[in-house]
Design an enzyme around this catalytic site. Sequence first.
Site, PDB file in Angstrom:
ATOM      1  N   CYS A  48       0.804  -1.219   0.000  1.00  0.00           N
ATOM      2  CA  CYS A  48       0.000   0.000   0.000  1.00  0.00           C
ATOM      3  C   CYS A  48       0.838   1.271   0.000  1.00  0.00           C
ATOM      4  O   CYS A  48       0.404   2.272  -0.561  1.00  0.00           O
ATOM      5  CB  CYS A  48      -0.960  -0.010   1.188  1.00  0.00           C
ATOM      6  SG  CYS A  48      -2.247  -1.264   0.998  1.00  0.00           S
TER       7      CYS A  48
ATOM      8  N   HIS B 198      -8.050   4.044  -4.012  1.00  0.00           N
ATOM      9  CA  HIS B 198      -6.731   3.591  -3.567  1.00  0.00           C
ATOM     10  C   HIS B 198      -6.018   2.774  -4.656  1.00  0.00           C
ATOM     11  O   HIS B 198      -5.864   1.560  -4.539  1.00  0.00           O
ATOM     12  CB  HIS B 198      -6.888   2.776  -2.282  1.00  0.00           C
ATOM     13  CG  HIS B 198      -5.606   2.268  -1.709  1.00  0.00           C
ATOM     14  ND1 HIS B 198      -4.367   2.842  -1.967  1.00  0.00           N
ATOM     15  CD2 HIS B 198      -5.348   1.197  -0.880  1.00  0.00           C
ATOM     16  CE1 HIS B 198      -3.432   2.153  -1.326  1.00  0.00           C
ATOM     17  NE2 HIS B 198      -3.988   1.157  -0.673  1.00  0.00           N
TER      18      HIS B 198
END
Lengths: 402, 402
Positions: free
Chosen positions: A89, A335
């Site tokens: 991430c 995201h």
Amino acid sequence: MGWNKVAVVGVGLIKFGELFDKSADFMIQEAFLSAIGSVDKGIEPREVQAAWLGVCRPTLHGFGSVGGVTLSGNVGLAGIPCTRVENGCPTGSDTFRNACLGVASGVYDVVLALGYEKMRDNTTLGLLGLAAQGHPVLQRGETAMTMFAPQAVRHMHEFGTTKEHMAMVAVKNRRNGACDPYSHYQQEITVDDVLNSPMVCWPLNLFDCCPQTDGAAATILCRADIAERFTDKPVYVAGVGMATDVPYVHEKESFTEFVATVRAARQAYEMAGIGPRDIDVAEVHDCFSITEIINYEDLGFCEKGEGGRLIEKGETGIDGRIPVNPSGGLLTKGHPLGATGIAQMAELYWQLREEAASSGGLGDPKVNARRQVKIGRGYGLQHNVGGRGISNSVVTILTRNP
Amino acid sequence: MGWNKVAVVGVGLIKFGELFDKSADFMIQEAFLSAIGSVDKGIEPREVQAAWLGVCRPTLHGFGSVGGVTLSGNVGLAGIPCTRVENGCPTGSDTFRNACLGVASGVYDVVLALGYEKMRDNTTLGLLGLAAQGHPVLQRGETAMTMFAPQAVRHMHEFGTTKEHMAMVAVKNRRNGACDPYSHYQQEITVDDVLNSPMVCWPLNLFDCCPQTDGAAATILCRADIAERFTDKPVYVAGVGMATDVPYVHEKESFTEFVATVRAARQAYEMAGIGPRDIDVAEVHDCFSITEIINYEDLGFCEKGEGGRLIEKGETGIDGRIPVNPSGGLLTKGHPLGATGIAQMAELYWQLREEAASSGGLGDPKVNARRQVKIGRGYGLQHNVGGRGISNSVVTILTRNP
């Protein structure tokens, strides 16, 4: 004060969303041209001496392997060195970090950090594909939700955090994202909407979870002492921290904090020579609503266990004491792993320059302006956390103070 | 003279080969412990402040995505930042380069650069798997051989290079590799052996091609001005160059040089303040025998077109004017993509310290000693080239001169 060896002098991103109609190459080019075009006093692409490309799950050309030439060769910069970074991430923010180290090393004067991710048109290489093939862990449901939901349960148990607190995070970020023309979602929602949305993994409902989003973002960085060649309003990198934790969930000592975040934040604050109270605005990793609440505590915006109260009192709203995720955050903007961290830098760049209204030329300035926070001390904080076992975090502090 | 901001103070690698019996985790740990143990005056693992991990085609845990925690969490360094780099054939050397930039930036004093690759026990994610699934290019045979063989054909046509010249490269490197205890192959071969080995892609026979090899390698780097804490014989990074070219073979202007190498070498020589004549020993990217011949020219060891004559005259042998690939090179030692560049650094570290005989404690010192070159000016050159369209190159110059 602060590290301030590196300056951001240009940022650009593309509208995040389900971009089935855009190739990875196209997304890269669009973000690159947007960043180049944003430099106040202009820049020639050939002034860029090196680049870093962030992408976590590349599907380009059907290959499982993507190197730096995917960026340099695509934007007319064949010739310059380009490193490909992958890091879960925080892929985008670690890409930015390595670009910063490259400039600070004295080897390069002007560099590019660009990240992209195609999250929607996956090949068979994705996690679901592996699960379908009988992967021993994935077929039993090891997903991001099953890593983060237990944190929510424990936080509720220890500190009295409620599902309503989590819903308030989603509501706030949807409201902010409605004023960000780059955001995947543009609609406001209510606490009831969140609580009544389908249950995904208790206690996380659908609207407690960020969407699957395609996107790309880019920043132009240079040596701080030559920044005035490109702009009269540079934004400096005051500090950059990165840290890891044990990589398996079952090894963790705490289910109510992300140790990697705490460590990365400590490094970044120390480099910047400031503390949490000096932060005017933060873009943090709200992959789930509970993540943002835990981030408040890990980043020092409130005491441990007080995250629920912080959102309840409205202190992280646009007009609050410490506005968090004016862009809408991952919950609203989306995201795309390689792009997320770099898009957060772009938002902070605009916020610190008090240019959210123009937002790089996209959207209605009057609507955009609603998400501009008040800049006081002149510091913005960027944060990502994730990777296997939620064990990897980057915290970057940007400042408009020379 | 030279950049010399960063010093190598420890190196370690594992014996390359078909390591079906070792997990990626095991290989990483073994290379790490070897590097830590090699530091003359000792080092505590916790002195390592940051790390970079290179791996190009990760298969760890069946995932197609591997972040930095795969390294930090595996070697007792959970906590420190770790970036994962992927960049085709130069993955290892670009990992080393980013670690150098990290030290030179002033942010970290002591760092680790480690690379590994499992080339043999592929999952279905490999190129052959994609070809079998009907990939439009791969199923028609786009492989490394079909990218490099045309370079050989053109070099033969333009400069009179022969298949015998190429075979001589393989013979030399097999001879060297027989004295390197880490090498995948340990047997000498003859020119006839090469010419009579099975044809793979004309004019490249089987022994003109490097094997598929598993391996791992690690280096410990620190600020040059603190190197004496760890050793009285540091090796400094005098220059590091990296460059790209257009990423598709059909766009290239020349089929007899690798433009990325020429550019990367120019940068490295300039940083080091030296030229090709100052190099005592080189570890270069001989994925195929023709590649080494072209490298001679691209790196300035001889004039364009003279590469065949250089090997014929024996100038790149251990006792020659400019010994190339004393380790045996990719042709003999093997080419585990993430490890290759870092293993080349290890070999140069030993060569420049005149410690090939001990080679980190593995092998028979009397045999190992046969590959020790004579060190004069004190400079060694490392080189990789590859990636999509042979468009990516790293050149690093190491020196024992303070």
